[in-house]
Design a protein around this motif. Structure first.
Motif, short mmCIF file in Angstrom:
data_model
loop_
_atom_site.label_atom_id
_atom_site.label_comp_id
_atom_site.label_asym_id
_atom_site.label_seq_id
_atom_site.Cartn_x
_atom_site.Cartn_y
_atom_site.Cartn_z
N GLU A 20 0.91 -1.22 0.12
CA GLU A 20 -0.14 -0.15 -0.26
C GLU A 20 0.96 1.15 0.03
OE1 GLU A 20 -3.11 0.29 2.91
OE2 GLU A 20 -4.22 -1.34 1.95
N LEU A 78 -0.31 8.08 -2.88
CA LEU A 78 0.24 8.72 -4.07
C LEU A 78 0.48 10.10 -3.73
CD1 LEU A 78 -2.57 7.18 -6.57
CD2 LEU A 78 -0.06 6.42 -6.22
N ILE A 130 -2.12 9.86 -10.88
CA ILE A 130 -1.43 8.80 -11.58
C ILE A 130 -2.59 7.89 -12.37
CG2 ILE A 130 0.00 6.69 -11.88
CD1 ILE A 130 1.52 7.45 -9.59
N LYS A 157 -5.04 5.92 -14.28
CA LYS A 157 -5.49 4.30 -14.10
C LYS A 157 -5.06 3.74 -12.73
CE LYS A 157 -5.32 3.09 -18.85
NZ LYS A 157 -4.79 2.28 -19.80
N LEU A 158 -4.71 4.65 -11.59
CA LEU A 158 -4.38 4.33 -10.34
C LEU A 158 -4.95 5.00 -9.20
CD1 LEU A 158 -2.57 2.10 -8.85
CD2 LEU A 158 -0.48 3.85 -8.98
N GLY A 159 -4.98 6.40 -9.29
CA GLY A 159 -5.73 7.19 -8.28
C GLY A 159 -5.31 8.48 -8.27
N VAL A 212 -3.48 3.39 -2.20
CA VAL A 212 -3.88 2.45 -3.04
C VAL A 212 -2.92 1.18 -2.78
CG1 VAL A 212 -4.77 4.03 -4.90
CG2 VAL A 212 -2.30 3.35 -4.95
N VAL A 249 -0.91 -1.52 -4.80
CA VAL A 249 -0.07 -1.88 -5.91
C VAL A 249 0.84 -2.91 -5.75
CG1 VAL A 249 -0.15 0.55 -6.76
CG2 VAL A 249 1.70 -0.15 -5.46
N PHE A 278 6.03 -2.84 -8.74
CA PHE A 278 5.76 -1.51 -9.26
C PHE A 278 5.83 -0.46 -8.34
CE2 PHE A 278 2.47 1.72 -10.46
CZ PHE A 278 2.49 2.04 -11.68
N LEU A 304 7.24 3.72 -8.58
CA LEU A 304 6.59 4.90 -7.62
C LEU A 304 7.37 5.37 -6.60
CD1 LEU A 304 3.00 3.01 -7.32
CD2 LEU A 304 3.76 5.29 -8.72
N SER A 324 -0.05 14.56 -16.18
CA SER A 324 -1.00 13.41 -15.62
C SER A 324 -2.66 13.86 -16.20
CB SER A 324 -0.74 13.14 -14.37
OG SER A 324 -1.12 13.83 -13.42
#
Length: 192
Positions: A2, A5, A9, A11-13, A19, A21, A25, A30, A134
């Motif tokens: 977890e 952010l 980003i 398609k992520l949030g 979030v 992930v 990744f 990140l 973004s």
């Protein structure tokens, strides 16, 4: 894993969301890029303390990207490359080439901002999407041709790779019978 952010980003949030992930990744993209923090109590407190600064920095980056997008959006760029008679390029035009072309025109765009799923391998008019931020995306046009004269003709809508343009042949008048005899195989079988 977890993460929190630090910016929006796709398609992520959104910024500030926690979030889940994949570990790779988070570790490989990140966290090193400064786009997220591990989700723990200390980092949540740190994020809340720096939230106003992060939002102001994000808004500043977005406004800079929007200024570039207003100037760059919808523009067309000519790319001269060597190609065969059928229009197949001897090399290709990749994201790095697009970034170099834009840099030569005075625009500072990184190759990671160029959304080119596959390299361009044929002459013609191609649309390329640029993700400047973004939240800011634009489309530019690349006119890939063998020469500047050819690019000008292509821009007017002329097709340079058809049989008519290359050999002076009317494609509509071509029939398969003109190239092979469908009865040729039967004649050989009957002789045997």
């Amino acid at each position: 894993m977890e993460v929190i952010l630090l910016e929006r980003i796709a398609k992520l949030g959104q910024m500030g969301e926690t979030v889940k992930v994949r570990d790779g990744f988070a570790r490989n993209f990140l966290l090193p890029q400064g786009k997220a923090l591990r989700a723990n109590a200390a980092n949540k407190a740190r994020f809340e303390a720096e939230r106003a600064t992060l939002e102001a920095r994000n808004l500043e980056r977005k406004s800079e990207a929007q200024k570039v997008a207003d100037v760059l959006g919808g523009k067309s760029f000519i790319v001269v490359r060597s190609a065969g008679e059928t229009g197949q390029l001897y090399g290709s035009v990749a994201a790095r080439d697009v970034a170099d072309i834009l840099a030569a025109e005075g625009f500072n765009v990184g190759r990671n901002q160029v959304d080119l799923n596959n390299p361009i391998k044929a002459i013609g008019l191609h649309e390329v999407v640029l993700h400047l931020h973004s939240e800011v995306s634009i489309t530019i046009n690349l006119n890939v041709a063998r020469s500047a004269d050819e690019a000008e003709r292509q821009a007017k809508g002329e097709t340079l790779t058809s049989a008519d343009a290359i050999y002076g042949i009317d494609e509509d008048a071509l029939r398969p019978e003109d190239f092979f005899d469908p009865n040729a195989d039967r004649d050989e079988e009957e002789e045997a």
